[in-house]
Design an enzyme around this catalytic site. Structure first.
Site, PDB file in Angstrom:
ATOM      1  N   LYS A 146      -0.330   8.159  -9.996  1.00 37.14           N
ATOM      2  CA  LYS A 146      -0.019   6.957  -9.228  1.00 37.14           C
ATOM      3  C   LYS A 146      -0.281   7.190  -7.745  1.00 37.14           C
ATOM      4  O   LYS A 146       0.044   8.239  -7.200  1.00 37.14           O
ATOM      5  CB  LYS A 146       1.450   6.583  -9.462  1.00 37.14           C
ATOM      6  N   SER A 165       5.469  -1.237 -10.278  1.00 36.69           N
ATOM      7  CA  SER A 165       4.424  -0.824  -9.370  1.00 36.69           C
ATOM      8  C   SER A 165       3.469   0.209  -9.964  1.00 36.69           C
ATOM      9  O   SER A 165       2.471   0.573  -9.341  1.00 36.69           O
ATOM     10  CB  SER A 165       5.040  -0.255  -8.087  1.00 36.69           C
ATOM     11  N   SER A 212       9.525  -0.024 -12.190  1.00 35.36           N
ATOM     12  CA  SER A 212       8.096   0.257 -12.045  1.00 35.36           C
ATOM     13  C   SER A 212       7.488   1.136 -13.118  1.00 35.36           C
ATOM     14  O   SER A 212       6.267   1.253 -13.201  1.00 35.36           O
ATOM     15  CB  SER A 212       7.835   0.893 -10.673  1.00 35.36           C
TER      16      SER A 212
END
Length: 467
Positions: free
Chosen positions: A77, A152, A176
């Site tokens: 990420k 996210s 997320s």
């Protein structure tokens, strides 16, 4: 090859049936073919990944010890530092930021043999469950590219769903690791605070945010957690229990185990179609032998707790950004940080007091039940053109966070939770079911999720974008 499980791919490498270089090349080809349609992978480390793969192959042939993730490509990420690879946090402020060291989670997966193939897209500073930013643009849902993939860890979820990576890292503050897993038909687990230690954070004592894994199956997630988790003395909340057990068998007899089932946490707004899909899975737990009861803990205080503690964390993270680069921050990040700067000490103290009372109530609730099941999201995937939904079954959210209530209410509790594929809407959009376990009981949670997955097999349905 790219849709085989992490354990299957690792075995092929260990048995010498394929080379890690071949596996990495297969995923690079998949990225080249599919990524233009969805924009999930935003910074590639192809040259470095192939070099590492060749080194891994030579080490295997030389008889060197192999870690559990040996030779597997992993997407990291873009909020998590990767040594020598661009890490933007989805922000123009860090558009040219190349870290000199890895985040702990990256360090651990690399030590276990994983190969960083690239960075997955994320909203600016991970704010909001809609993956778009001014640096790389929007990541699209692979089941319908006119819809959002959530966030996210949105890029991670899409990369997994489309076979662009074997495994992926993520993080979770208000959902997320769970929201994007639900909307890409993959699996994401939010571990207990301290299970995956937070090292290098400004808020080392905070329990609201945590790193964790995502995968196409529950076993893929458990395998990753076995190397991501474990004590680190630099983290004051670090849990000392060994994590190796997560890599073992997840089989378990659930006959007579009690699970609470909540449709909407006592009347919170939820889309009717979303609810229809999750409600249709209630029988699966009964078929597994569990005692299923309609019940939920009183989580009415979680809205205030979450808003206050999130704003508090945004204030410390973005005070300097507000001062030095306010024009480069998206509106919701500015608003959230400004809310934190306006709060008083008693506001934060009151939120912590409410959270303490909540924990006491939860201990009683989870003495009666071993698990809680509820939706992951309040709505199905919404338009890619919206930052957040403006209507939830007739209710207009007051802030950009309100629609995320199924996940952030659980974040506040500090309990381990995960999203597992639970079916599809009439329009073919994925829906996730959220499972919540007792304090620090990731193993029980993984076992239940694995049993549910084995009965339903929703994870086997591939998105249309892969052809």
């Amino acid at each position: 090859m790219v849709f085989k499980s992490a354990r299957e791919q690792a075995k092929l490498i260990a048995d010498g049936e394929i080379l890690s270089e071949e596996l990495v090349n297969a995923h690079l080809d998949q990225i080249e073919r599919v990524n233009p349609a969805v924009n999930a992978m935003v910074t590639m480390g192809a040259e470095s990944a192939l070099k590492q793969a060749c080194e891994a192959d030579m080490a295997r042939m030389a008889g060197e010890e192999m870690g559990p993730l040996y030779g597997l490509p992993i997407a990291v990420k873009d909020l998590q530092n990767t040594k020598g690879i661009l890490t933007t946090h989805g922000s123009p402020i860090y558009a040219e930021n190349i870290p000199t060291s890895d985040a702990l989670i990256v360090e651990r997966v690399k030590k276990a043999g994983a190969i960083v193939i690239g960075k997955s897209n994320t909203p600016e500073f991970g704010a909001g469950s809609q993956t778009f930013n001014a640096v790389f643009g929007s990541t699209k849902n692979p089941y319908d590219v006119s819809k959002t993939c959530g966030g996210s860890s949105g890029g991670a979820g899409v990369a997994l769903a489309t076979g662009m990576t074997t495994i992926a890292t993520g993080s979770d503050l208000g959902g997320s690791l769970r929201n994007p897993a639900a909307w890409s038909n993959v699996v994401g687990i939010r571990p207990s605070p301290g299970r995956v230690p937070a090292v290098g954070s400004d808020l080392g004592w905070s329990t609201l945010s945590t790193d964790g894994p995502m995968g196409r199956t529950v076993d893929d997630v458990a395998l990753q957690l076995s190397v991501m988790a474990g004590d680190d003395p630099r983290s004051p909340l670090s849990l000392r229990e060994s994590a190796t057990g997560y890599a073992g068998s997840l089989e378990r007899d659930f006959k007579g185990v009690r699970i609470a089932w909540s449709k909407d946490l006592g009347g919170r707004p939820i889309d009717a179609e979303n609810s229809r899909v999750t409600e249709a899975q209630k029988h699966v737990f009964e078929d597994l032998g569990l005692i299923v009861e309609d019940d939920e803990p009183d989580l009415s205080s979680t809205d205030e707790i979450f808003q206050v503690l999130r704003a508090y964390s945004f204030a410390i993270k973005h005070e300097g950004h507000l001062r030095d680069h306010p024009e480069l921050l998206k509106e919701t990040v500015r608003w959230n940080a400004e809310q934190g700067l306006k709060q008083s000490a008693i506001d934060v103290a009151h939120a912590e007091e409410l959270r303490t009372r909540l924990w006491e109530q939860l201990l009683l609730f989870f003495d009666k039940y071993e698990f809680l099941a509820l939706p992951v999201t309040s709505v199905p995937p919404f338009s890619i053109d919206l930052e957040y939904p403006t209507d939830i079954n007739g209710v207009e959210p007051e802030t950009y966070l309100d629609w995320m209530w199924p996940c952030y209410t659980i974040s506040v509790t500090g309990l381990p939770a995960m999203s597992v594929p639970a079916g599809f809407t009439k329009d073919g959009l994925p829906v996730g079911l959220q499972l919540v376990g007792r304090p620090r009981d990731e193993m029980g949670l993984l076992q239940l999720a694995s049993a549910f997955e084995g009965e339903t097999n929703f994870y086997k349905q591939r998105p249309g974008v892969v052809g």
